[in-house]
Design a protein around this motif. Structure first.
Motif, short mmCIF file in Angstrom:
data_model
loop_
_atom_site.label_atom_id
_atom_site.label_comp_id
_atom_site.label_asym_id
_atom_site.label_seq_id
_atom_site.Cartn_x
_atom_site.Cartn_y
_atom_site.Cartn_z
N TYR A 145 0.87 -0.70 -0.30
CA TYR A 145 0.04 0.13 0.43
C TYR A 145 1.06 1.01 -0.04
O TYR A 145 1.67 1.02 0.36
N ALA A 146 0.55 2.19 -0.83
CA ALA A 146 1.32 3.84 -0.68
C ALA A 146 0.54 4.71 -1.00
O ALA A 146 -0.94 4.50 -1.79
N VAL A 147 1.25 5.84 -0.34
CA VAL A 147 -0.11 6.68 -0.40
C VAL A 147 0.78 7.68 -0.35
O VAL A 147 1.42 7.71 -0.04
N ARG A 148 0.06 9.25 -1.34
CA ARG A 148 0.62 10.46 -1.69
C ARG A 148 -0.54 11.65 -1.25
O ARG A 148 -1.86 11.37 -1.13
N THR A 149 0.52 12.79 -1.01
CA THR A 149 -0.48 13.66 -0.50
C THR A 149 -0.75 14.63 -1.71
O THR A 149 0.26 14.91 -2.45
N MET A 180 4.37 14.89 -3.61
CA MET A 180 4.23 13.58 -3.90
C MET A 180 4.78 12.26 -4.13
O MET A 180 4.98 11.39 -4.72
N ARG A 181 5.92 12.45 -2.83
CA ARG A 181 6.68 11.66 -1.90
C ARG A 181 5.58 10.13 -1.88
O ARG A 181 4.85 10.62 -1.01
N TRP A 182 5.87 8.60 -2.47
CA TRP A 182 4.69 8.09 -1.86
C TRP A 182 5.57 7.48 -0.19
O TRP A 182 6.81 7.22 0.04
N TYR A 183 4.42 7.35 0.37
CA TYR A 183 4.49 6.63 2.06
C TYR A 183 4.21 5.37 1.13
O TYR A 183 2.31 5.40 1.72
#
Length: 206
Positions: free
Chosen positions: A135-139, A143-146
């Motif tokens: 699972y990855a999320v960015r805001t 734009m960096r993926w967490y």
């Protein structure tokens, strides 16, 4: 995912864009000679550039347009340049599609209540691989993926992790790394672009 209009309507609406194709646009069977009226060609219609196979593909931020755009981008990409076996190639494809439908603040209308209730925009985006638990999320701003390996989490306990909304956290400064590798004079050390003489001399020596 869509919430308005309802999903079956969105699917049927794809039929409206039946003329979009994965192949290069060509009208050779309809071309007519026009003499020397135009520079660079003596017949019309002629394909000028590329991308006309998707001519008419919507680009506005409305839900129906974004749904159609995602569908055709995915299908055409998988037809013409399918991702290789690496999962990273698939993630890159999905990331590209998400980027193409990104909505900036203010595009769909004003903030009626100021920054307390902002207008429609892409507040966040996610990448998911259900089979592996990736699972990855960015805001919107960063734009960096967490990334999270969800299968390793203990779902019986509550936990949280701050996600940055600062655009600066999405940048990675490599200036020092470039300078440390540049022992000889190069364009990295030309401080003034206006100094044309030194710039030309530098390229002659390289």
């Amino acid at each position: 995912m869509t919430n308005d209009p309802f999903y079956p309507w969105q699917v049927e609406n794809i039929n409206t864009y039946i003329s979009i194709t994965s192949k290069d646009a060509s009208q050779s069977d309809l071309q007519m000679k026009i003499g020397d009226q135009l520079a660079g060609t003596n017949e019309v219609p002629k394909v000028m550039g590329h991308g006309f196979n998707t001519f008419g593909l919507p680009g506005d931020p409305s839900p129906p347009s974004r749904f159609v755009k995602m569908f055709f981008e995915r299908q055409i990409a998988l037809t013409n340049s399918p991702p290789k076996k690496k999962v990273e190639d698939w993630l890159t494809l999905v990331q590209g599609i998400l980027n193409s439908i990104f909505i900036i603040k203010g595009l769909t209308g004003p903030d009626t209540l100021g920054h307390y209730v902002e207008g429609d925009h892409t507040a966040w985006a996610t990448l998911r691989i259900p089979k592996t638990g990736f699972y990855a999320v960015r805001t919107y701003e960063n734009m960096r993926w967490y990334t999270i390996e969800t299968q390793k989490l203990d779902w019986t306990k509550a936990s949280s992790h701050p996600i940055s909304h600062d655009i600066r956290d999405g940048f990675h400064d490599v200036t020092n790394a470039l300078l440390s590798q540049s022992k000889d004079p190069s364009f990295l050390h030309v401080k003034k672009q206006s100094d044309e003489a030194s710039f030309l001399q530098m390229h002659e020596e390289m």
